[in-house]
Structure formats: C-alpha cells, structure tokens
Design an enzyme around this catalytic site. Structure first.
Site, PDB file in Angstrom:
ATOM      1  N   GLU A  19       0.681  -1.819  -0.037  1.00  0.00           N
ATOM      2  CA  GLU A  19      -0.264   0.274  -0.054  1.00  0.00           C
ATOM      3  C   GLU A  19       0.746   1.637   0.178  1.00  0.00           C
ATOM      4  O   GLU A  19       0.598   2.127   0.585  1.00  0.00           O
ATOM      5  CB  GLU A  19      -0.845   0.136   1.689  1.00  0.00           C
ATOM      6  N   SER A 140      -6.271  -3.414   2.932  1.00  0.00           N
ATOM      7  CA  SER A 140      -6.402  -2.794   1.301  1.00  0.00           C
ATOM      8  C   SER A 140      -7.309  -3.590   0.501  1.00  0.00           C
ATOM      9  O   SER A 140      -7.154  -3.604  -0.709  1.00  0.00           O
ATOM     10  CB  SER A 140      -5.716  -1.903   0.988  1.00  0.00           C
ATOM     11  N   TYR A 206      -8.890   3.025  -4.665  1.00  0.00           N
ATOM     12  CA  TYR A 206      -8.093   4.203  -5.070  1.00  0.00           C
ATOM     13  C   TYR A 206      -8.092   4.011  -6.462  1.00  0.00           C
ATOM     14  O   TYR A 206      -7.208   3.952  -7.465  1.00  0.00           O
ATOM     15  CB  TYR A 206      -6.727   4.052  -4.351  1.00  0.00           C
ATOM     16  N   ARG A 251     -11.084   3.095  11.555  1.00  0.00           N
ATOM     17  CA  ARG A 251     -12.438   2.259  10.511  1.00  0.00           C
ATOM     18  C   ARG A 251     -12.558   0.737  10.276  1.00  0.00           C
ATOM     19  O   ARG A 251     -12.113  -0.227  11.090  1.00  0.00           O
ATOM     20  CB  ARG A 251     -12.270   2.809   9.134  1.00  0.00           C
ATOM     21  N   ASP A 253     -14.868  -1.652   9.327  1.00  0.00           N
ATOM     22  CA  ASP A 253     -16.051  -2.745   7.916  1.00  0.00           C
ATOM     23  C   ASP A 253     -16.776  -3.154   8.417  1.00  0.00           C
ATOM     24  O   ASP A 253     -16.324  -4.098   9.151  1.00  0.00           O
ATOM     25  CB  ASP A 253     -15.194  -3.012   6.974  1.00  0.00           C
ATOM     26  N   GLU A 266     -13.856  -6.324   9.313  1.00  0.00           N
ATOM     27  CA  GLU A 266     -12.351  -5.973  10.154  1.00  0.00           C
ATOM     28  C   GLU A 266     -12.372  -4.743  10.347  1.00  0.00           C
ATOM     29  O   GLU A 266     -13.194  -4.344  10.155  1.00  0.00           O
ATOM     30  CB  GLU A 266     -11.246  -6.406   9.195  1.00  0.00           C
ATOM     31  N   ASN A 268      -9.689  -1.431  10.384  1.00  0.00           N
ATOM     32  CA  ASN A 268      -8.295  -0.864  10.130  1.00  0.00           C
ATOM     33  C   ASN A 268      -8.153   0.336  11.083  1.00  0.00           C
ATOM     34  O   ASN A 268      -8.503   1.248  11.464  1.00  0.00           O
ATOM     35  CB  ASN A 268      -8.237  -0.157   8.674  1.00  0.00           C
ATOM     36  N   GLY A 272      -6.859   4.994   5.411  1.00  0.00           N
ATOM     37  CA  GLY A 272      -6.852   6.304   4.474  1.00  0.00           C
ATOM     38  C   GLY A 272      -6.978   7.557   4.565  1.00  0.00           C
ATOM     39  O   GLY A 272      -8.011   7.749   4.699  1.00  0.00           O
TER      40      GLY A 272
END
Length: 310
Positions: A19, A140, A206, A251, A253, A266, A268, A272
């Site tokens: 990443e 990611s 992205y 964050r 998910d 999961e 994070n 990002g």
C-alpha cells in the site's frame, strides 16, 4: 484543539508494503494540513527499518498503511527510540491487523462477524462456497478473493497464499458494504460504498492510482439506514473497536446482510486519508474538516500515551 500542538512533526510515509502509493497520497494530505496550522513538518519516506528521523521531533504522524506501518512493527521501533506517534500501541495494532486474531477477539466480545475458519497455505477449507479467502495479514483488500463456485477455489487459495501462509476463510455474506469511522469513543456517520462492478477492491478504493482500470464506487454518507438500525450498527462498530483494545482512531468495515443483519469484517487502524478515502468523507459529514481530523488524531494519540503513562 489548536493549543499545545507539537512543534515539530515527522510525517512517516511510504513503507515497504503493497500500500506504499496510497500511503504517499495520505501523507501528502496530512503534511499539507499540519503545515496550514504552522507546524514544522518533516516528510520521512520509510522504506525499511533503517529509516532516520530528524532531531527534536515531538511526534511521528504514522501514515503508513498495511504491512510494517499498521501491524505493530513501526510502533515497536518508535517506542524503542522513545518517539511519540499517532495511533494505537504495539499489541493493539498487531491484533487489529491480523484478521485471525481480530476474529478471535470479536467472538470473545460477542461482536457479530461472519462464520469463519483458519487454514494454512496448501490446506483446503471445510466450509462450502460461497466464501471469501483472505490473507491473515494484509490490508486494503490485497489478496482477498470471493469464491462463488467450487472450481474457483484452488486458484483463490493460491492467490491469497502469495501474501500470507496463514489464511482466513470467511462465509460470504451478500449485502450492503458499510464503513464506520471511529474517533476515540465517537462513531462517525455510516458511509455506504456502492462499487460499480460488484467488489470494493484496491482499484475501486483508489481510482486515482490506476485510472486505466475504470474502477470506481459511489459513496453515500450518511447511509440511507433508519435511526434504530443506525444506532445498532454504531454500537456494534464501537464494540468491535474496543474489543481489540483500540482507543485512538480507525475505521470499522461492516456488511449489512440482505436480511438486515450487520456483521463486522475488520477494523483498520491506519485508514486512508487520501482524496478518495472514506474516513475524511465521514468526518466531513459530521462537520469535522480535514485539518481538524488530523488534529483530533494527534490529540487522541496524546491522551492514549498519557493513560499508558508514557
């Protein structure tokens, strides 16, 4: 919020993982934001553990996603050098980054999460399709494969094993893709991701990194979900976050199944912060601008260190 800011911040970017390019984009935004409030910012491109920090740095702002930056390695190195950093600590970062360890914590704390099993590379799962094959330690969506038919399974297992010898096999849950930003004990507005083409993969996340792919996704924030269910999803996300011992930011998910049941996938811990990223978008929906978001991360990180007595 702007009082007692660190005078000199090293923005750590890049990293040796998959990443790297996303991290460079995140760091560009963070550096610009910090400079806008007159902080002395030094950009540090981290390629491996030999990276050097300038003298008299008050804080390292960690913008390295995935391997090395998010899995506890960088945190351990910074602590050994006596350097304060943003985000959560060594063990919490390591646990959150490892999908197998995270899954165990979710189950221990009654966090609803899809049924799963752990296998080593070369083994076959007992679970039947449809399922999702995930490398245990990648971020990611790197190496993640959704398997709808039995004849796709072997290829998926080989692909995921390129990234980790330990694989998480998860029951595929069809539904709406949601993500919930967390700042301390605050859950931000729920953001729904509607990929154009089915799966929210790396290119969809992205698009600016690979415009030729034509991948994109629509974001809806706040998601169109009724108040009762929104409250339930917020509570679930906060419980998932705290089940991993996290206290700074992240964050979560979530998949909202076709039957209206939310499941945590999961968490994070270094999400990002690019132009296409979800956390700044959710923060903006809560009235928190990008600069303020960076300052809140600094503030929450300082509070964590003070609680930990360092």
């Amino acid at each position: 919020m702007k009082k007692n800011l660190p005078k000199k911040i090293a923005v750590l970017m890049g990293g040796p993982g998959s990443e790297r390019d996303v991290s460079l984009a995140t760091a560009q935004g963070v550096s610009k934001a910090l400079r806008s409030v007159d902080i002395d910012v030094v950009d540090v491109d981290v390629r491996d553990e030999t990276f050097q920090l300038p003298n008299n740095v008050d804080l390292a702002f960690n913008c390295i996603h995935g391997t090395f930056g998010e899995d506890g390695q960088l945190q351990k190195m910074l602590e050994s050098r006596g350097v304060a950093y943003t985000g959560d600590g060594i063990e919490e970062s390591r646990t959150a980054f490892d999908k197998v360890l995270s899954k165990k914590k979710f189950l221990e704390h009654n966090v609803a999460t899809p049924e799963s099993e752990m296998i080593d590379a070369g083994q076959r799962p007992k679970m039947s399709v449809p399922l999702v094959v995930k490398p245990a330690r990648q971020g990611s969506t790197v190496g993640i494969v959704i398997v709808k038919n039995e004849n796709e399974l072997d290829t998926a297992l080989i692909e995921a094993a390129k990234f980790d010898r330990k694989l998480l096999i998860e029951k595929f849950v069809s539904g709406r893709e949601l993500t919930i930003g967390i700042l301390g004990d605050q859950a931000l507005p729920i953001l729904e991701i509607i990929p154009k083409g089915g799966f929210y993969d790396f290119n969809t996340k992205y698009p600016f990194l690979n415009p030729q792919s034509g991948a994109s996704a629509e974001h809806v924030c706040p998601a169109k979900i009724d108040a009762t269910l929104t409250k339930r999803i917020h509570e679930l996300a906060l419980r998932a976050f705290s089940s991993l011992g996290l206290v700074v930011y992240g964050r979560v998910d979530v998949i909202l199944s076709d039957k209206g049941e939310p499941f945590v996938l999961e968490v994070n811990t270094i999400p990002g912060m690019t132009e296409a990223s979800l956390l700044p978008e959710a923060a903006a929906a809560a009235g928190i601008g990008y600069v303020d978001l960076c300052l809140r991360i600094i503030d929450l990180s300082r509070a964590r260190r003070e609680r930990a007595g360092r």
